[in-house]
Design an enzyme around this catalytic site. Sequence first.
Site, short mmCIF file in Angstrom:
data_model
loop_
_atom_site.label_atom_id
_atom_site.label_comp_id
_atom_site.label_asym_id
_atom_site.label_seq_id
_atom_site.Cartn_x
_atom_site.Cartn_y
_atom_site.Cartn_z
CG HIS A 1 -44.15 -19.09 2.26
ND1 HIS A 1 -43.07 -19.94 2.39
CD2 HIS A 1 -44.95 -19.66 1.32
CE1 HIS A 1 -43.21 -20.96 1.55
NE2 HIS A 1 -44.35 -20.82 0.89
CB CYS B 1 -40.79 -20.96 -3.42
SG CYS B 1 -40.62 -21.20 -5.19
#
Length: 369
Positions: free
Chosen positions: A254, A285
């Site tokens: 990420h 997430c």
Amino acid sequence: MLTSLRALPRAACRLSSINLFHGRSRQNYATEAKIPINIMEVGPRDGLQNEKGVIPVDVKVELIEKLGLAGCQLIEAGSFVSPKWVPQMAGTGEIISRMHRLPDVHYGVLVPNQKGLEGLLSVLNSYNASPDSDSTPPPSDEISIFTAATDAFTRANLNTSINESLAKLAPVAKQALDKGLRVRGYVSVAIVCPYTGQVDYKKVREVAKELLNMGCYEISLGDTVGRGTPTQVAEMLEEVKKELPVERLAGHFHDTFGTAVANVFTALEHGVRTIDSSVGGLGGCPYSPGATGNVATEDVLYALKNSKYTVIGTEYGKGTIDLDKMTEIGWWISEKLGRESISRAGRALRAKKIRDAEMVADGEVRAKL
Ligand SMILES: CC(C)(COP(=O)([O-])OP(=O)([O-])OC[C@H]1O[C@@H](n2cnc3c(N)ncnc32)[C@H](O)[C@@H]1OP(=O)([O-])[O-])[C@@H](O)C(=O)NCCC(=O)NCCSC(=O)C[C@@](C)(O)CC(=O)[O-]
């Protein structure tokens, strides 16, 4: 049929010649055999699971179809998770049944437990009862099972401990393999946990090994929070590689702190050959507070240009993944979500295209004067 990375002999991947350039030795990446890289496009799953608004099924179907036509050969199409936990992933069964599926493309889905696998198998049973045609692949041929390197994150994401999650996932993996599905594994929070901080890389290795022993063909190591630096990625991989073959590892980064592209290159330099990325940099997430999306696929493709690596894609991307098409898709889906693409390369390429079009229009006006 295109050659897959796993089928390529090692010798074909090795860089051989060194050219002299301005008195210094320099590798000529344009002419040498390149190292093939896989991209797992996770936009339709990781990218969309955290969105607040409702995304129509039609849009999700169109996104997956566009990605296939841009050359993506590995697409994570959705999840069979509890809709109470992740509402955006409801309807995955309908999506994978409806979407136009291309040969040579693997369409994977995330499965957290037995119930998730049953959801997928019921879709596959319906398909097998009346297949669309001989040449159309089934709705999915791959599941991803997932757990994490800390109990705190596993509890937040799966409502269980690491050990309990592994015990629940083992029979799921076995049944999926028995049904002829490919099984991939994820280890989340491989560097930093949003609840407990710095992660013990030995635990990452242990959990990854458990997943590999269950029959996963590949383990994706996730910097879920997007806080990892290249140094940390290198240290984590060195630890995991002590027991796991690097060919079986993937990197999932990420981009919260802007280090994701650097982390991708660090992983590649350590021998990792599959990178997860998300068109338009979508995602995050729901149980990783503050984390932004995955590294943008466009940013990875752009950064790999003229390098010693080459991204493997299908014939639709002429053997690779088409950066221009991905840029357009990144903008298209971002606009559907009511914003602009956050891919740096995607933004720059779009701006250049607009500038070029303006110059052409300007030239035409001048020619008429
Ligand atoms: C695993 C559970 C279900 C446990 O959650 P739980 O509440 O302990 O489950 P349960 O077994 O008690 O069931 C609760 C309800 O959910 C239903 N249920 C139960 N399972 C399913 C299923 N598969 N599909 C549909 N429904 C399901 C079940 O039937 C029941 O319904 P009710 O009786 O209340 O009406 C839950 O924690 C869950 O769904 N978690 C998924 C969370 C998730 O999807 N997170 C995002 C993906 S992971 C990620 O993004 C990280 C990654 C992979 O990208 C890598 C990285 O960045 O690190």
